[in-house]
Write a protein that holds these residues in place. Structure first.
Motif, short mmCIF file in Angstrom:
data_model
loop_
_atom_site.label_atom_id
_atom_site.label_comp_id
_atom_site.label_asym_id
_atom_site.label_seq_id
_atom_site.Cartn_x
_atom_site.Cartn_y
_atom_site.Cartn_z
N ARG A 240 0.83 -1.22 0.00
CA ARG A 240 0.00 0.00 0.00
C ARG A 240 0.87 1.27 0.00
O ARG A 240 1.69 1.47 0.90
CB ARG A 240 -0.92 -0.03 1.21
N LEU A 241 0.67 2.12 -1.01
CA LEU A 241 1.48 3.33 -1.17
C LEU A 241 0.88 4.53 -0.46
O LEU A 241 1.58 5.50 -0.18
CB LEU A 241 1.65 3.65 -2.66
N PHE A 242 -0.43 4.50 -0.20
CA PHE A 242 -1.08 5.62 0.48
C PHE A 242 -2.37 5.13 1.11
O PHE A 242 -2.98 4.15 0.65
CB PHE A 242 -1.36 6.79 -0.47
N PHE A 259 -2.74 5.11 -13.58
CA PHE A 259 -3.60 5.05 -12.40
C PHE A 259 -2.84 4.47 -11.21
O PHE A 259 -1.99 3.58 -11.39
CB PHE A 259 -4.81 4.15 -12.66
N ALA A 260 -3.17 4.95 -10.02
CA ALA A 260 -2.72 4.34 -8.76
C ALA A 260 -3.97 4.09 -7.92
O ALA A 260 -4.63 5.05 -7.50
CB ALA A 260 -1.73 5.25 -8.03
N PHE A 267 -2.64 -3.45 -0.84
CA PHE A 267 -1.77 -3.16 -1.98
C PHE A 267 -2.26 -1.93 -2.74
O PHE A 267 -3.36 -1.42 -2.52
CB PHE A 267 -1.72 -4.37 -2.92
N THR A 268 -1.40 -1.48 -3.66
CA THR A 268 -1.76 -0.43 -4.62
C THR A 268 -1.44 -0.94 -6.01
O THR A 268 -0.32 -1.40 -6.27
CB THR A 268 -0.98 0.87 -4.35
N LEU A 269 -2.42 -0.86 -6.89
CA LEU A 269 -2.27 -1.28 -8.29
C LEU A 269 -1.91 -0.06 -9.11
O LEU A 269 -2.57 0.97 -9.05
CB LEU A 269 -3.59 -1.88 -8.78
N ALA A 303 5.16 11.75 -3.20
CA ALA A 303 6.24 12.29 -2.39
C ALA A 303 7.29 11.23 -2.07
O ALA A 303 8.49 11.53 -2.02
CB ALA A 303 5.67 12.87 -1.10
N ALA A 304 6.85 10.00 -1.85
CA ALA A 304 7.78 8.89 -1.56
C ALA A 304 8.00 8.10 -2.84
O ALA A 304 7.06 7.49 -3.37
CB ALA A 304 7.22 8.00 -0.46
N PRO A 305 9.22 8.08 -3.38
CA PRO A 305 9.46 7.40 -4.66
C PRO A 305 9.34 5.89 -4.53
O PRO A 305 9.51 5.31 -3.46
CB PRO A 305 10.89 7.82 -5.02
#
Length: 499
Positions: A240-242, A259-260, A267-269, A303-305
């Protein structure tokens, strides 16, 4: 004597399953054959959206966008368990599409398809939570609009399930290896692991996706067939990115978008790509260049790569688009195109392109096209008939899940939510008489139990562990290798190993 059918549908993706369901519901004798599993290729490799196609407005595909937007809310009403609304955040970035263009596009998106239930577009301040902590500081303004999520491979399976319930013969792991044309019908040779048989059909519907030209060459070998442009799309799945239920749509400097999307809770697709493809569509994998492209695109905004090494999984598919001679893969039409060949005898209808969102209308239009060469009984009916499990009171999934939580108090809410999302009102048939999960047979891992697997085998054409883990569900992301091996062994003990 060969078995006789009105319609032989070749291809168990969304187009083939949708046509088989529609035709079976009109009392036609239908045979659907798929050489692998249902949704085994393109239809399980999408971005999993029921959407109008905001980007298509730039290419003036207004008919396609309007039809897609109308179908978006309609499909949500027919399958509220596997389709639900999402809110997409579109940041404005200097040097890309200007704000006036984004506003105009989103105004058309809100009004072109007669939006009724989904909330409208609004402007948002990206410096405020949660976006300020997620996006880079230069991004201060944006827009939020609505589209819908779909469990793509389950949509295919449920169409096939309903087709079978209405009398269609659905055969997976069955390849059509030869087609012989007569004046009044076709003789098709079908090969499965067990036998080779022949069937007869008045009409063939060629919905073979990336193999559509190959099937057409078998049927009409005297002509050259080059109607297809294959375009590969790949996705990465990250931890999960966010936080939050919202999605992001990021503009790229090559005019494409990425898309995110929150995915499977943990998770993030992220995707997709658009690359020309001339390889074997049976074997499609993400390349390092595609992975780098996806990461570079989101790193322009987050913001977070992220890097390809952080991805926990990936998938790729080939879009079988109609070759319209467009200069780039991004601009080639996503609309569907029919080719009806009836001059040499019995008709064959080949289908190119199409989107998950428009599959139901495509099926109606396919039968309408065939009505010129054969009798099509009955009337259009699929616009009002829920898919299996979707027959909830007023399409109210929230009310339905509240009832489910009350009915099965010994089950974890997360487990019940997954089952309700997958099976809708058919959840009782999956759980059976079990009062708690431990009564559902062998436990494979996570919240997967034997009774659910047995249901998928008996009712949804699952024949292997991979069918269950990656197409009837996405539990492959949640079960560790030993658990997946136990499931494969369960299939092997029953002689159901994939062949």
């Amino acid at each position: 004597m060969n078995e006789q059918f009105d319609l032989l549908v070749i291809g168990g993706g969304i187009n083939g399953a949708g046509i088989a369901r529609d035709a079976a519901g009109r009392d036609m004798r239908v045979l659907l054959v798929e050489k692998d599993d249902l949704a085994g290729h393109t239809s399980s490799a999408s971005t999993k959206l029921v959407h109008g196609g905001l980007r298509y407005l730039e290419h003036y595909e207004f008919r396609l966008v309007r039809e897609s937007l109308i179908e978006r809310e309609r499909l949500w009403g027919l399958a509220p368990h596997i389709i639900w609304p999402l809110r997409f955040v579109l940041p404005h970035d200097r040097g890309l599409r200007p704000k006036w263009m984004l506003r105009l596009g989103l105004f058309l998106y809100d009004h072109l398809g007669g939006r009724k239930r989904l909330p409208p577009t609004r402007s948002i301040d990206l410096t405020q939570p949660p976006h300020g902590q997620i996006l880079q500081d230069r991004l201060t303004r944006g827009f939020e609009y609505s589209d819908c999520w779909v469990e793509d491979s389950r949509l295919v399976a449920l169409n096939a399930v309903d087709a079978a319930a209405k009398g269609a013969d659905v055969r997976t792991r069955t390849e059509c290896t030869a087609l012989e044309r007569g004046k009044s019908g076709w003789t098709a040779t079908l090969r499965s692991a067990d036998a080779e048989t022949a069937v007869s059909a008045k009409v063939v519907v060629n919905a073979a996706g990336p193999w559509v030209d190959k099937v057409l060459a078998r049927a009409v070998p005297e002509e050259r067939h080059a109607n297809l442009r294959m375009v590969k799309g790949s996705h990465l799945i990250f931890p999960r990115l966010f936080e939050g239920d919202h999605c992001y749509i990021f503009q790229n400097r090559d005019d494409r978008i990425v898309f995110a999307i929150p995915y499977e809770r943990e998770f993030t697709l992220v995707g997709t790509t658009d690359l020309g493809f001339d390889g074997d569509p049976q074997v499609v994998e993400i390349s390092r260049e595609e992975a780098d492209y996806i990461c570079a695109a989101v790193n322009e905004y987050l913001a977070a790569p992220v890097s390809p090494e952080q991805a926990v999984s990936s998938y790729s598919g080939v879009r079988p688009l109609y070759e319209d001679k467009s200069a780039s893969n991004s601009t080639v039409t996503r609309d569907y195109v029919f080719e009806l060949d009836s001059e040499g005898g019995a008709p064959i209808l080949s289908i190119f392109g199409g989107k998950i969102t428009t599959y139901r209308k495509l099926a109606e239009h396919a039968l309408e096209r065939l009505s010129g060469v054969m009798a099509i009984p009955g009337e259009e009916w699929t616009a009002m008939e829920p898919l299996p499990g979707g027959d909830m009171v007023k399409g109210d999934f929230d009310g339905f899940i509240a009832h489910v939580l009350d009915r099965y108090p010994a089950f974890a809410p997360e487990h019940l939510m997954r089952l309700a999302r997958a099976y809708g009102t058919r959840i009782d048939a999956v759980i059976g008489d079990a009062a708690r999960p431990e009564e559902m047979g062998e436990h494979f891992g996570s919240d997967l139990f034997e009774d659910e697997v047995a249901y998928l085998v008996e009712h949804e054409f699952a024949r292997s562990a991979e069918d269950v883990l990656w197409r009837r569900s996405k539990l492959g992301l949640h079960l560790d290798p030993p658990a997946q091996a136990r499931l494969a062994d369960w299939f092997a003990r029953r002689g159901l190993t994939e062949r």
